[in-house]
Scaffold this active site. Structure first.
Site, PDB file in Angstrom:
ATOM      1  N   VAL A  74       0.847  -1.203   0.000  1.00  0.00           N
ATOM      2  CA  VAL A  74       0.000   0.000   0.000  1.00  0.00           C
ATOM      3  C   VAL A  74       0.879   1.248   0.000  1.00  0.00           C
ATOM      4  CG1 VAL A  74      -1.690   1.322   1.348  1.00  0.00           C
ATOM      5  CG2 VAL A  74      -1.955  -1.156   1.097  1.00  0.00           C
ATOM      6  N   HIS A  75       1.936   1.212   0.776  1.00  0.00           N
ATOM      7  CA  HIS A  75       2.892   2.327   0.834  1.00  0.00           C
ATOM      8  C   HIS A  75       3.530   2.556  -0.544  1.00  0.00           C
ATOM      9  CE1 HIS A  75       5.782   5.043   2.660  1.00  0.00           C
ATOM     10  NE2 HIS A  75       6.792   4.300   2.245  1.00  0.00           N
TER      11      HIS A  75
END
Length: 102
Positions: A74-75
């Site tokens: 997600v990062h």
């Protein structure tokens, strides 16, 4: 390539693209349009490399290999999205500064 390596490549290439985009704005601000263009090109190249890594993950998932959605992934996606947006905005700033200096 190992999943974590792909994700880290997305993060690093996206971070480099973001830095180049910010650099382009500063060059344009200082009336250094050629350097600004070079920085935009560098940002585009790094975004393309990060996008290629992302595409590999998408292709693997489309073949049935489940991709683990982790905080790190997600990062990485967040970094890539922000790099793309910032590069687009940097290009607009470069264009504006060029018009002003003409």
């Amino acid at each position: 390539m190992e999943f974590e390596s792909i994700v880290l490549n997305i993060i690093t290439k996206s971070g480099s693209a973001r830095s180049s985009a910010m650099e382009a704005i500063q060059y344009a601000k200082n009336n250094e349009s050629e350097k600004a263009k070079e920085s935009i090109r560098a940002a585009e190249e790094n975004i393309a490399l990060a996008h290629k890594e992302q595409t590999m993950l998408i292709q693997e998932e489309s073949k049935g290999k489940k991709v683990e959605v982790s905080l790190l992934l997600v990062h990485a996606q967040d970094h890539l999205m922000n790099a793309i947006t910032l590069k687009d905005l940097a290009q607009e700033f470069v264009n504006i500064y060029n018009k002003i200096s003409e």
